[in-house]
Scaffold this motif. Structure first.
Motif, PDB file in Angstrom:
ATOM      1  N   ASN A 291       0.823  -1.206   0.000  1.00 43.73           N
ATOM      2  CA  ASN A 291       0.000   0.000   0.000  1.00 43.73           C
ATOM      3  C   ASN A 291       0.859   1.259   0.000  1.00 43.73           C
ATOM      4  O   ASN A 291       2.065   1.223   0.234  1.00 43.73           O
ATOM      5  CB  ASN A 291      -0.996  -0.012   1.171  1.00 43.73           C
ATOM      6  CG  ASN A 291      -0.330   0.131   2.525  1.00 43.73           C
ATOM      7  OD1 ASN A 291       0.648   0.835   2.653  1.00 43.73           O
ATOM      8  ND2 ASN A 291      -0.866  -0.537   3.520  1.00 43.73           N
ATOM      9  N   ALA A 292       0.194   2.393  -0.251  1.00 44.94           N
ATOM     10  CA  ALA A 292       0.899   3.658  -0.429  1.00 44.94           C
ATOM     11  C   ALA A 292       1.642   4.112   0.821  1.00 44.94           C
ATOM     12  O   ALA A 292       2.615   4.851   0.725  1.00 44.94           O
ATOM     13  CB  ALA A 292      -0.093   4.728  -0.866  1.00 44.94           C
ATOM     14  N   LEU A 293       1.194   3.692   1.991  1.00 50.49           N
ATOM     15  CA  LEU A 293       1.870   4.118   3.213  1.00 50.49           C
ATOM     16  C   LEU A 293       3.237   3.481   3.384  1.00 50.49           C
ATOM     17  O   LEU A 293       4.118   4.035   4.023  1.00 50.49           O
ATOM     18  CB  LEU A 293       1.002   3.800   4.444  1.00 50.49           C
ATOM     19  CG  LEU A 293      -0.280   4.622   4.566  1.00 50.49           C
ATOM     20  CD1 LEU A 293      -1.095   4.135   5.756  1.00 50.49           C
ATOM     21  CD2 LEU A 293       0.040   6.097   4.707  1.00 50.49           C
ATOM     22  N   THR A 294       3.422   2.305   2.831  1.00 54.09           N
ATOM     23  CA  THR A 294       4.703   1.630   3.002  1.00 54.09           C
ATOM     24  C   THR A 294       5.606   1.744   1.780  1.00 54.09           C
ATOM     25  O   THR A 294       6.777   1.379   1.853  1.00 54.09           O
ATOM     26  CB  THR A 294       4.500   0.135   3.330  1.00 54.09           C
ATOM     27  OG1 THR A 294       3.745  -0.463   2.290  1.00 54.09           O
ATOM     28  CG2 THR A 294       3.803  -0.026   4.667  1.00 54.09           C
ATOM     29  N   THR A 295       5.085   2.222   0.664  1.00 57.15           N
ATOM     30  CA  THR A 295       5.934   2.429  -0.510  1.00 57.15           C
ATOM     31  C   THR A 295       6.389   3.878  -0.505  1.00 57.15           C
ATOM     32  O   THR A 295       5.876   4.712  -1.221  1.00 57.15           O
ATOM     33  CB  THR A 295       5.192   2.096  -1.819  1.00 57.15           C
ATOM     34  OG1 THR A 295       3.999   2.871  -1.876  1.00 57.15           O
ATOM     35  CG2 THR A 295       4.877   0.640  -1.928  1.00 57.15           C
ATOM     36  N   ASN A 296       7.349   4.158   0.316  1.00 57.11           N
ATOM     37  CA  ASN A 296       7.813   5.530   0.457  1.00 57.11           C
ATOM     38  C   ASN A 296       9.285   5.658   0.102  1.00 57.11           C
ATOM     39  O   ASN A 296       9.955   4.670  -0.203  1.00 57.11           O
ATOM     40  CB  ASN A 296       7.532   6.037   1.879  1.00 57.11           C
ATOM     41  CG  ASN A 296       8.212   5.176   2.929  1.00 57.11           C
ATOM     42  OD1 ASN A 296       9.346   4.748   2.764  1.00 57.11           O
ATOM     43  ND2 ASN A 296       7.515   4.913   4.017  1.00 57.11           N
TER      44      ASN A 296
ATOM     45  N   ARG B 285       3.285   0.081 -12.675  1.00 59.91           N
ATOM     46  CA  ARG B 285       3.979   0.445 -11.438  1.00 59.91           C
ATOM     47  C   ARG B 285       5.086   1.463 -11.712  1.00 59.91           C
ATOM     48  O   ARG B 285       5.344   2.348 -10.899  1.00 59.91           O
ATOM     49  CB  ARG B 285       4.549  -0.794 -10.745  1.00 59.91           C
ATOM     50  CG  ARG B 285       3.517  -1.532  -9.918  1.00 59.91           C
ATOM     51  CD  ARG B 285       4.139  -2.555  -8.997  1.00 59.91           C
ATOM     52  NE  ARG B 285       5.064  -3.459  -9.648  1.00 59.91           N
ATOM     53  CZ  ARG B 285       4.713  -4.524 -10.363  1.00 59.91           C
ATOM     54  NH1 ARG B 285       3.460  -4.836 -10.502  1.00 59.91           N
ATOM     55  NH2 ARG B 285       5.620  -5.294 -10.919  1.00 59.91           N
ATOM     56  N   PHE B 286       5.738   1.347 -12.861  1.00 57.58           N
ATOM     57  CA  PHE B 286       6.765   2.312 -13.236  1.00 57.58           C
ATOM     58  C   PHE B 286       6.155   3.716 -13.288  1.00 57.58           C
ATOM     59  O   PHE B 286       6.716   4.670 -12.734  1.00 57.58           O
ATOM     60  CB  PHE B 286       7.376   1.949 -14.594  1.00 57.58           C
ATOM     61  CG  PHE B 286       8.413   2.931 -15.071  1.00 57.58           C
ATOM     62  CD1 PHE B 286       9.733   2.808 -14.674  1.00 57.58           C
ATOM     63  CD2 PHE B 286       8.072   3.977 -15.914  1.00 57.58           C
ATOM     64  CE1 PHE B 286      10.697   3.722 -15.107  1.00 57.58           C
ATOM     65  CE2 PHE B 286       9.018   4.881 -16.349  1.00 57.58           C
ATOM     66  CZ  PHE B 286      10.333   4.752 -15.942  1.00 57.58           C
ATOM     67  N   SER B 287       5.013   3.844 -13.929  1.00 57.62           N
ATOM     68  CA  SER B 287       4.335   5.146 -14.022  1.00 57.62           C
ATOM     69  C   SER B 287       3.902   5.637 -12.645  1.00 57.62           C
ATOM     70  O   SER B 287       4.084   6.815 -12.310  1.00 57.62           O
ATOM     71  CB  SER B 287       3.113   5.050 -14.931  1.00 57.62           C
ATOM     72  OG  SER B 287       3.499   4.714 -16.228  1.00 57.62           O
ATOM     73  N   ASP B 288       3.338   4.739 -11.862  1.00 60.95           N
ATOM     74  CA  ASP B 288       2.850   5.116 -10.529  1.00 60.95           C
ATOM     75  C   ASP B 288       3.986   5.538  -9.599  1.00 60.95           C
ATOM     76  O   ASP B 288       3.804   6.398  -8.740  1.00 60.95           O
ATOM     77  CB  ASP B 288       2.081   3.962  -9.882  1.00 60.95           C
ATOM     78  CG  ASP B 288       0.771   3.662 -10.581  1.00 60.95           C
ATOM     79  OD1 ASP B 288       0.307   4.504 -11.382  1.00 60.95           O
ATOM     80  OD2 ASP B 288       0.217   2.573 -10.326  1.00 60.95           O
ATOM     81  N   LEU B 289       5.146   4.911  -9.751  1.00 58.82           N
ATOM     82  CA  LEU B 289       6.250   5.139  -8.821  1.00 58.82           C
ATOM     83  C   LEU B 289       7.345   6.055  -9.365  1.00 58.82           C
ATOM     84  O   LEU B 289       8.386   6.216  -8.727  1.00 58.82           O
ATOM     85  CB  LEU B 289       6.871   3.805  -8.408  1.00 58.82           C
ATOM     86  CG  LEU B 289       6.006   2.911  -7.532  1.00 58.82           C
ATOM     87  CD1 LEU B 289       6.599   1.507  -7.425  1.00 58.82           C
ATOM     88  CD2 LEU B 289       5.844   3.526  -6.156  1.00 58.82           C
ATOM     89  N   SER B 290       7.132   6.667 -10.516  1.00 56.83           N
ATOM     90  CA  SER B 290       8.200   7.486 -11.104  1.00 56.83           C
ATOM     91  C   SER B 290       8.560   8.677 -10.215  1.00 56.83           C
ATOM     92  O   SER B 290       9.744   8.982 -10.030  1.00 56.83           O
ATOM     93  CB  SER B 290       7.826   7.948 -12.511  1.00 56.83           C
ATOM     94  OG  SER B 290       6.655   8.722 -12.483  1.00 56.83           O
ATOM     95  N   LEU B 291       7.572   9.343  -9.638  1.00 56.82           N
ATOM     96  CA  LEU B 291       7.869  10.463  -8.740  1.00 56.82           C
ATOM     97  C   LEU B 291       8.543   9.974  -7.457  1.00 56.82           C
ATOM     98  O   LEU B 291       9.493  10.589  -6.967  1.00 56.82           O
ATOM     99  CB  LEU B 291       6.591  11.234  -8.403  1.00 56.82           C
ATOM    100  CG  LEU B 291       6.781  12.519  -7.612  1.00 56.82           C
ATOM    101  CD1 LEU B 291       7.705  13.480  -8.341  1.00 56.82           C
ATOM    102  CD2 LEU B 291       5.442  13.173  -7.340  1.00 56.82           C
ATOM    103  N   THR B 292       8.086   8.840  -6.930  1.00 55.47           N
ATOM    104  CA  THR B 292       8.715   8.262  -5.736  1.00 55.47           C
ATOM    105  C   THR B 292      10.153   7.857  -6.043  1.00 55.47           C
ATOM    106  O   THR B 292      11.047   8.040  -5.203  1.00 55.47           O
ATOM    107  CB  THR B 292       7.905   7.049  -5.230  1.00 55.47           C
ATOM    108  OG1 THR B 292       6.555   7.442  -5.021  1.00 55.47           O
ATOM    109  CG2 THR B 292       8.474   6.502  -3.934  1.00 55.47           C
ATOM    110  N   SER B 293      10.394   7.322  -7.225  1.00 55.44           N
ATOM    111  CA  SER B 293      11.758   6.950  -7.619  1.00 55.44           C
ATOM    112  C   SER B 293      12.664   8.176  -7.679  1.00 55.44           C
ATOM    113  O   SER B 293      13.797   8.148  -7.183  1.00 55.44           O
ATOM    114  CB  SER B 293      11.747   6.252  -8.980  1.00 55.44           C
ATOM    115  OG  SER B 293      11.082   5.023  -8.908  1.00 55.44           O
TER     116      SER B 293
END
Length: 151
Positions: A2-7, A75-83
């Motif tokens: 979930n979003a809380l742990t993918t930081n 997931r790449f698109s969703d996590l690009s800013l987090t990356s």
């Protein structure tokens, strides 16, 4: 996951792991952006941390576990800013440095010798590092095509 742990903090653990096992402890930015989409997925992480898994190439993994790798592009698109934030945080922490378009490991901050101290997810991410490094040895263009990531 979930979003809380993918930081970004957990992302720095993943980035450090990828860099520790990369040749010359460095990754091009294009490959560094693949670390979180691969290691933040529990199924892929489980496959990569399994000592009995034989990782030859990304194409072989997709053929053997297609259900795990179908959503890497999303997931790449969703996590690009987090990356991006993870890479910046790693640089701010002194863990990594950007050199000529590569992310270079400067110092190891997270230690996996005491898994209870870093948590199960972080420990699993660190366990997936050697097999992830095998995947990331492939050319970035091939990885993006194999995982169907459109830029």
């Amino acid at each position: 996951m979930n979003a809380l742990t993918t930081n970004e903090l957990l992302g720095t653990v993943a980035l450090q792991t990828a860099l520790q096992h990369a040749p010359d402890r460095r990754l091009p930015l294009s490959k560094a952006f693949l670390v979180l989409p691969l290691l933040f997925d529990g199924s892929i992480r489980g496959t990569l941390k399994n000592r009995r898994s034989v990782v030859v190439s990304s194409k072989d993994l997709i053929l053997s576990r297609p259900e795990a790798f179908t959503a890497v592009g999303t997931r790449f698109s969703d996590l690009s800013l987090t990356s991006l934030n993870t890479i910046l945080l790693a640089c701010e922490m002194g863990m990594a440095q950007l050199v000529d378009g590569d992310v270079v490991l400067e110092k190891v901050i997270f230690d996996d010798s005491r898994p209870a101290r870093i948590g199960k997810t972080a420990s699993d991410i660190m366990g997936a590092g050697p097999h992830l490094a095998t995947l990331l040895r492939e050319p970035a263009v091939d990885l993006y095509q194999t995982f169907r990531i459109a830029l």
